[in-house]
Design an enzyme around this catalytic site. Structure first.
Site, PDB file in Angstrom:
ATOM      1  N   ASP A 153       0.625  23.478 -17.549  1.00  0.00           N
ATOM      2  CA  ASP A 153       0.557  23.048 -16.146  1.00  0.00           C
ATOM      3  C   ASP A 153      -0.718  23.509 -15.436  1.00  0.00           C
ATOM      4  O   ASP A 153      -0.653  24.130 -14.360  1.00  0.00           O
ATOM      5  CB  ASP A 153       1.748  23.609 -15.347  1.00  0.00           C
ATOM      6  CG  ASP A 153       3.101  23.265 -15.936  1.00  0.00           C
ATOM      7  OD1 ASP A 153       3.219  22.225 -16.596  1.00  0.00           O
ATOM      8  OD2 ASP A 153       4.044  24.051 -15.705  1.00  0.00           O
ATOM      9  N   GLU A 202       6.757  13.944 -11.648  1.00  0.00           N
ATOM     10  CA  GLU A 202       6.359  15.319 -11.304  1.00  0.00           C
ATOM     11  C   GLU A 202       4.853  15.472 -11.513  1.00  0.00           C
ATOM     12  O   GLU A 202       4.164  14.517 -11.810  1.00  0.00           O
ATOM     13  CB  GLU A 202       7.131  16.336 -12.164  1.00  0.00           C
ATOM     14  CG  GLU A 202       6.859  16.221 -13.652  1.00  0.00           C
ATOM     15  CD  GLU A 202       7.698  17.159 -14.501  1.00  0.00           C
ATOM     16  OE1 GLU A 202       8.534  17.917 -13.963  1.00  0.00           O
ATOM     17  OE2 GLU A 202       7.529  17.137 -15.732  1.00  0.00           O
TER      18      GLU A 202
HETATM   19  O1  FUB Z   1       6.405  24.096 -16.370  1.00  0.00           O
HETATM   20  C1  FUB Z   1       7.634  23.709 -15.822  1.00  0.00           C
HETATM   21  C2  FUB Z   1       7.588  22.283 -15.388  1.00  0.00           C
HETATM   22  O2  FUB Z   1       7.323  21.455 -16.505  1.00  0.00           O
HETATM   23  C3  FUB Z   1       6.493  21.936 -14.419  1.00  0.00           C
HETATM   24  O3  FUB Z   1       6.716  22.390 -13.127  1.00  0.00           O
HETATM   25  C4  FUB Z   1       6.496  20.470 -14.587  1.00  0.00           C
HETATM   26  O4  FUB Z   1       5.436  19.802 -14.002  1.00  0.00           O
HETATM   27  C5  FUB Z   1       6.537  20.353 -16.097  1.00  0.00           C
HETATM   28  O5  FUB Z   1       5.264  20.492 -16.660  1.00  0.00           O
END
Ligand code: FUB
Length: 321
Positions: free
Chosen positions: A15, A223
């Site tokens: 991330d 996301e």
């Molecule tokens: O790393 C946890 C979660 O997985 C992140 O917040 C999302 O974007 C995904 O990458």
């Protein structure tokens, strides 16, 4: 000259958020580890407990300096569990780290921690940002004194639990032909510690000017919001989650709407895909992660970088690694 590079070979980091401060490039990743928690759709296996900061002056070939642990769950007064994707912004001599974390009731909020230096350590505020919810904060410094946070993520990220910034009695997903659940954008207060307004939806339009629908799984937001500027336009990029693509849309201002443009990156090894886009020393880069080094363990991800190119008319060329 390498075209693709794993950035941290001796640990699992994911991330990435990336910014240039004082002519040096800083990377703010999540820190994956083997917690032993079984994989599920709620993302419980992403049980991260701290952040490291990395920096370099040569993205593809130079040393990637590890500045060590800069913030950890035990230091955050309101902490429950799970430090997910963070981002950092600079204003008036201070660096502000924005991080999502579940509180003691297992509800995600977004907190702020402050440092005098880009490499931390960061000191957390005693409470999360009032009115914050969900995950994946990404900060745009618009260059005119205004800073915007983009945030939100579905499923384990809990965005489906909210409508119009209010918590629902019961989480709901729209029907396939209804508008998709959007990411959110909000201007930050002058002191960088609060929201200056109610968060607004980040609307992504299709080629006919209609909002992308919830059933448009290979194009709608899931996301991992990121915004960068190129030639005066705002590029909103994001993950489609369960279809595992990085896509982007272009707008004329920080609030959008943004018009869908295409795919930046095809699915990688591992369930999640998450990225940052930054310019450094005249070149553009895509930072992201995959699970090749952990042999496909989706909760043990490794940071990567490759160069990013645009066409003459400002389209991002799909990355072929
Ligand atoms: O790393 C946890 C979660 O997985 C992140 O917040 C999302 O974007 C995904 O990458």
């Amino acid at each position: 000259m390498k075209n693709v590079r794993y950035l941290v070979e001796n640990d699992y980091m994911a991330d990435p958020a990336v910014h240039v401060f004082n002519d040096r490039l800083y990377i703010y990743p999540s820190h994956d580890w083997e917690s032993g928690i079984p994989e599920n759709d709620n993302g419980d296996h992403f049980d991260m407990r701290d952040y490291h900061v990395f920096s370099t002056d040569d993205v593809m070939n130079g040393e990637i300096k590890d500045h060590g642990v800069v913030l950890k769950v035990e230091d955050i007064p309101w902490a429950g569990r799970q430090l997910w994707d963070c981002d950092v912004a600079y204003k008036d001599g201070k660096y502000y780290m924005y991080f999502p974390l579940k509180d003691k009731n297992d509800v995600f909020h977004i907190g702020v921690a402050v440092s005098d230096r880009p490499e931390g350590p960061f000191i957390p505020q005693s409470d999360p940002i009032k009115g914050s919810y969900s995950i994946d904060p990404a900060i745009l410094d618009d260059g005119d004194g205004n800073y915007y946070m983009y945030f939100g993520g579905l499923w384990g990220g809990q965005l489906q639990r909210y409508r119009d910034n209010k918590a629902l009695e019961c989480a709901t997903f729209p029907a396939d032909n209804e508008s998709a659940i959007p990411s959110r954008v909000v201007k930050l207060s002058k002191d960088m510690l609060e929201f200056a307004e109610e968060p607004k939806p980040v609307v992504i339009l299709d080629e006919t000017g209609k909002p992308l629908t919830a059933g448009d799984n290979s194009r709608r937001f899931f996301e991992a919001s990121w915004v960068h500027k190129y030639n005066g336009k705002y590029y909103f990029s994001y993950s489609t989650g369960d279809t595992h693509l990085l896509c982007y849309a272009i707008g004329d201002n920080p609030y959008g709407p943004f018009v869908y443009q295409g795919v930046i990156l095809q699915p990688v090894v591992g369930w999640t895909t998450h990225h940052a886009i930054a310019e450094y020393k005249g070149k553009w880069y895509l930072f992201h992660h995959d699970c090749v080094p952990s042999n496909g363990k989706t909760w043990l991800r490794s940071l990567k970088v490759c160069e990013l190119e645009y066409t003459q008319d400002g389209k991002i060329k799909t990355v072929n690694e």
